[in-house]
Design a protein around this motif. Structure first.
Motif, PDB file in Angstrom:
ATOM      1  N   THR A  84       0.843  -1.192   0.000  1.00 58.57           N
ATOM      2  CA  THR A  84       0.000   0.000   0.000  1.00 58.57           C
ATOM      3  C   THR A  84       0.878   1.241   0.000  1.00 58.57           C
ATOM      4  OG1 THR A  84      -1.791  -1.131   1.177  1.00 58.57           O
ATOM      5  CG2 THR A  84      -1.774   1.274   1.270  1.00 58.57           C
ATOM      6  N   LEU A  85       0.645   2.125  -0.959  1.00 58.94           N
ATOM      7  CA  LEU A  85       1.414   3.365  -1.093  1.00 58.94           C
ATOM      8  C   LEU A  85       0.415   4.470  -1.388  1.00 58.94           C
ATOM      9  CD1 LEU A  85       4.430   4.164  -1.024  1.00 58.94           C
ATOM     10  CD2 LEU A  85       4.466   3.900  -3.510  1.00 58.94           C
ATOM     11  N   LEU A  86       0.093   5.276  -0.366  1.00 53.42           N
ATOM     12  CA  LEU A  86      -1.000   6.236  -0.480  1.00 53.42           C
ATOM     13  C   LEU A  86      -0.538   7.685  -0.551  1.00 53.42           C
ATOM     14  CD1 LEU A  86      -3.521   4.681   2.088  1.00 53.42           C
ATOM     15  CD2 LEU A  86      -3.314   4.243  -0.373  1.00 53.42           C
ATOM     16  N   VAL A  87       0.739   7.945  -0.299  1.00 49.80           N
ATOM     17  CA  VAL A  87       1.269   9.313  -0.361  1.00 49.80           C
ATOM     18  C   VAL A  87       1.939   9.495  -1.717  1.00 49.80           C
ATOM     19  CG1 VAL A  87       2.810  11.001   0.688  1.00 49.80           C
ATOM     20  CG2 VAL A  87       1.583   9.356   2.134  1.00 49.80           C
ATOM     21  N   GLN A  88       1.418  10.407  -2.519  1.00 46.20           N
ATOM     22  CA  GLN A  88       1.916  10.564  -3.882  1.00 46.20           C
ATOM     23  C   GLN A  88       3.386  10.941  -3.913  1.00 46.20           C
ATOM     24  OE1 GLN A  88      -0.037  13.548  -6.365  1.00 46.20           O
ATOM     25  NE2 GLN A  88       0.080  12.163  -8.109  1.00 46.20           N
ATOM     26  N   GLN A  89       3.843  11.756  -2.985  1.00 48.50           N
ATOM     27  CA  GLN A  89       5.260  12.124  -2.963  1.00 48.50           C
ATOM     28  C   GLN A  89       6.141  10.900  -2.721  1.00 48.50           C
ATOM     29  OE1 GLN A  89       6.203  15.372  -0.377  1.00 48.50           O
ATOM     30  NE2 GLN A  89       5.249  16.884  -1.696  1.00 48.50           N
ATOM     31  N   TYR A  90       5.661   9.963  -1.903  1.00 45.88           N
ATOM     32  CA  TYR A  90       6.442   8.750  -1.668  1.00 45.88           C
ATOM     33  C   TYR A  90       6.473   7.893  -2.937  1.00 45.88           C
ATOM     34  CZ  TYR A  90       5.903   9.994   3.292  1.00 45.88           C
ATOM     35  OH  TYR A  90       5.911  10.651   4.512  1.00 45.88           O
ATOM     36  N   ARG A  91       5.348   7.840  -3.635  1.00 49.01           N
ATOM     37  CA  ARG A  91       5.303   7.146  -4.925  1.00 49.01           C
ATOM     38  C   ARG A  91       6.327   7.754  -5.875  1.00 49.01           C
ATOM     39  NH1 ARG A  91       5.282   8.967 -10.152  1.00 49.01           N
ATOM     40  NH2 ARG A  91       4.041   7.690 -11.559  1.00 49.01           N
ATOM     41  N   ASP A  92       6.372   9.092  -5.942  1.00 50.24           N
ATOM     42  CA  ASP A  92       7.301   9.765  -6.841  1.00 50.24           C
ATOM     43  C   ASP A  92       8.742   9.415  -6.494  1.00 50.24           C
ATOM     44  OD1 ASP A  92       5.051  10.893  -7.951  1.00 50.24           O
ATOM     45  OD2 ASP A  92       5.389  12.885  -7.119  1.00 50.24           O
ATOM     46  N   GLU A  93       9.043   9.441  -5.216  1.00 53.29           N
ATOM     47  CA  GLU A  93      10.413   9.189  -4.768  1.00 53.29           C
ATOM     48  C   GLU A  93      10.844   7.762  -5.091  1.00 53.29           C
ATOM     49  OE1 GLU A  93      12.911   9.817  -0.613  1.00 53.29           O
ATOM     50  OE2 GLU A  93      10.929  10.727  -0.857  1.00 53.29           O
ATOM     51  N   ILE A  94       9.965   6.793  -4.822  1.00 51.22           N
ATOM     52  CA  ILE A  94      10.318   5.387  -5.040  1.00 51.22           C
ATOM     53  C   ILE A  94      10.326   5.050  -6.520  1.00 51.22           C
ATOM     54  CG2 ILE A  94       9.573   3.009  -4.657  1.00 51.22           C
ATOM     55  CD1 ILE A  94       8.480   3.966  -1.921  1.00 51.22           C
ATOM     56  N   LEU A 210       6.155  27.285  -9.989  1.00 52.09           N
ATOM     57  CA  LEU A 210       6.748  26.052  -9.482  1.00 52.09           C
ATOM     58  C   LEU A 210       6.196  24.872 -10.267  1.00 52.09           C
ATOM     59  CD1 LEU A 210       6.419  26.667  -5.640  1.00 52.09           C
ATOM     60  CD2 LEU A 210       8.381  27.182  -7.098  1.00 52.09           C
ATOM     61  N   VAL A 211       6.969  23.795 -10.321  1.00 54.15           N
ATOM     62  CA  VAL A 211       6.542  22.598 -11.046  1.00 54.15           C
ATOM     63  C   VAL A 211       6.601  21.391 -10.110  1.00 54.15           C
ATOM     64  CG1 VAL A 211       7.218  23.451 -13.318  1.00 54.15           C
ATOM     65  CG2 VAL A 211       8.905  22.241 -11.915  1.00 54.15           C
ATOM     66  N   ASP A 212       5.768  20.387 -10.414  1.00 58.11           N
ATOM     67  CA  ASP A 212       5.667  19.175  -9.597  1.00 58.11           C
ATOM     68  C   ASP A 212       6.227  17.995 -10.383  1.00 58.11           C
ATOM     69  OD1 ASP A 212       5.017  17.241  -7.763  1.00 58.11           O
ATOM     70  OD2 ASP A 212       2.864  17.246  -8.195  1.00 58.11           O
ATOM     71  N   PRO A 213       7.450  17.542 -10.090  1.00 60.31           N
ATOM     72  CA  PRO A 213       8.047  16.425 -10.836  1.00 60.31           C
ATOM     73  C   PRO A 213       7.357  15.096 -10.523  1.00 60.31           C
ATOM     74  CG  PRO A 213       9.712  17.704  -9.637  1.00 60.31           C
ATOM     75  CD  PRO A 213       8.378  18.101  -9.104  1.00 60.31           C
ATOM     76  N   THR A 214       7.350  14.199 -11.509  1.00 62.26           N
ATOM     77  CA  THR A 214       6.808  12.862 -11.304  1.00 62.26           C
ATOM     78  C   THR A 214       7.828  11.905 -10.710  1.00 62.26           C
ATOM     79  OG1 THR A 214       7.474  12.167 -13.527  1.00 62.26           O
ATOM     80  CG2 THR A 214       5.273  13.134 -13.296  1.00 62.26           C
ATOM     81  N   TYR A 215       9.106  12.294 -10.726  1.00 65.33           N
ATOM     82  CA  TYR A 215      10.177  11.351 -10.405  1.00 65.33           C
ATOM     83  C   TYR A 215      10.845  11.606  -9.059  1.00 65.33           C
ATOM     84  CZ  TYR A 215      12.881  15.285 -12.179  1.00 65.33           C
ATOM     85  OH  TYR A 215      13.402  16.543 -12.382  1.00 65.33           O
ATOM     86  N   LYS A 216      10.369  12.593  -8.305  1.00 68.91           N
ATOM     87  CA  LYS A 216      10.921  12.824  -6.975  1.00 68.91           C
ATOM     88  C   LYS A 216       9.893  13.579  -6.146  1.00 68.91           C
ATOM     89  CE  LYS A 216      13.475  17.032  -8.264  1.00 68.91           C
ATOM     90  NZ  LYS A 216      14.800  17.683  -8.264  1.00 68.91           N
ATOM     91  N   ALA A 217      10.091  13.556  -4.844  1.00 69.42           N
ATOM     92  CA  ALA A 217       9.131  14.187  -3.938  1.00 69.42           C
ATOM     93  C   ALA A 217       9.281  15.701  -3.955  1.00 69.42           C
ATOM     94  CB  ALA A 217       9.343  13.655  -2.523  1.00 69.42           C
TER      95      ALA A 217
END
Length: 340
Positions: A84-94, A210-217
């Motif tokens: 279970t991975l519910l925090v989008q920033q954690y998804r981005d980081e991993i 500002l921009v929100d990357p998909t590949y890091k938090a």
């Protein structure tokens, strides 16, 4: 490759994963929970008291990536990760960390209707006890809040009336069709200190883009690493064109030079911020993001940016705004003006 099975606690991810092992030759079960359990044993209680969940530990997110890399060096894969991975920033980081190491991810959301989900959670109480049941039920609000981004990011499988075997069969077919592939920019991790150039762009209210990357938090300034032999100002212009689809005329003025010291997790290096000027309404309409690299963008006040940026970037922005107001560049070390 990693097949990441996501969903609410109690949705049947692990049982489906075990069935899926029989349908995908060479596959191996990879449980990031085991990584968290061992990490939890090693950290002092003072550090653990600062977080609500092992996933909140940056060390866990790094170890999930590093362990996957180590496993795939030993076995052909794919790895099946029921987590279970519910925090989008954690998804981005991993997922971003995996993409940087050229490990593709297929992301699946097991989503039974709430009635079936609650019934399955109740059934777990018989074998796992009320504490596990209460844990699963207690995290349902967080799961519900995450469904928006989860549904957009993962391939959804409705498991309401499916057995674990039937769920696994649907997943195996979806894997073969290439469903759920996370298309993230593959940015190799740095091997030494880097030189990076960012650009501050403003709207008519002096809010910064500002921009929100998909590949890091976390959120970022438009910009990126300066290529070998490339002038930093030109790199800043290039990055704005690549990330936002905007062509800047002339070379932007330098606002700050900030030396970011190395840490146990980062190499650090020089970080430059340039003044890209103000965008009128027509130019704002031209903004076009590369989907594999950036998810979103916004204009933010200084106070709003403090909620989106990491602390070192907040400090860099604060001094860059003051340098812009004073009409002179500032030299920083770790976000503090030299000699201050």
């Amino acid at each position: 490759m990693i097949i990441w099975l996501n969903g609410a606690f109690g949705a049947g991810k692990t049982t489906a994963a075990h069935e899926l092992l029989h349908l995908l030759p060479g596959s191996t079960l990879y449980d990031p929970d085991l990584v968290g359990g061992e990490l939890w044993k090693m950290l002092p209680k003072e550090r653990l008291a600062q977080v609500d969940d092992v996933q909140d530990l940056p060390a866990w997110r790094r170890l999930v990536v590093d362990t996957a890399v180590a496993l795939l060096a030993e076995i052909p894969g794919p790895l099946i990760a029921p987590m279970t991975l519910l925090v989008q920033q954690y998804r981005d980081e991993i997922f971003g960390g995996l993409a940087a190491r050229r490990i593709p991810v297929q992301h699946f959301l097991l989503r039974p209707d709430e009635t079936f989900l609650r019934a399955r959670i109740d059934q777990r109480a018989a074998s796992d006890g009320d504490a596990v049941r209460n844990w699963c039920l207690g995290h349902l609000p967080q799961y519900d809040a995450a469904l928006g981004w989860l549904s957009a990011d993962a391939h959804t499988v409705d498991t309401s009336q499916l057995t674990p075997r039937q769920t696994a069969e649907l997943l195996a077919e979806a894997v073969r069709r290439g469903e759920g592939v996370c298309r993230i920019v593959q940015t190799p991790p740095p091997r030494a200190q880097t030189l990076a150039a960012g650009v501050l762009l403003f709207d008519d209210r002096d809010r910064v883009l500002l921009v929100d990357p998909t590949y890091k938090a976390g959120w970022e300034f438009p910009g990126g690493v300066v290529e070998p032999g490339e002038a930093p100002a030109r790199a800043a212009v290039r990055e704005v064109a690549e990330e936002l689809g905007l062509r800047l005329t002339g070379e932007p003025a330098l606002l700050v030079v900030d030396w970011e010291p190395p840490t146990a997790a980062q190499f650090g290096g020089l970080r430059l911020l340039f003044d890209g000027g103000r965008l009128d309404a027509a130019r704002v309409e031209e903004v076009a993001l590369p989907g594999e690299e950036l998810r979103d963008w916004c204009f933010a006040t200084e106070a709003e940016a403090e909620q989106l940026l990491s602390p070192n970037r907040v400090a860099r922005l604060r001094w860059a705004l003051r340098a812009r107001a004073q009409g002179r560049a500032l030299n920083l070390e770790a976000g503090v003006p030299v000699g201050a």
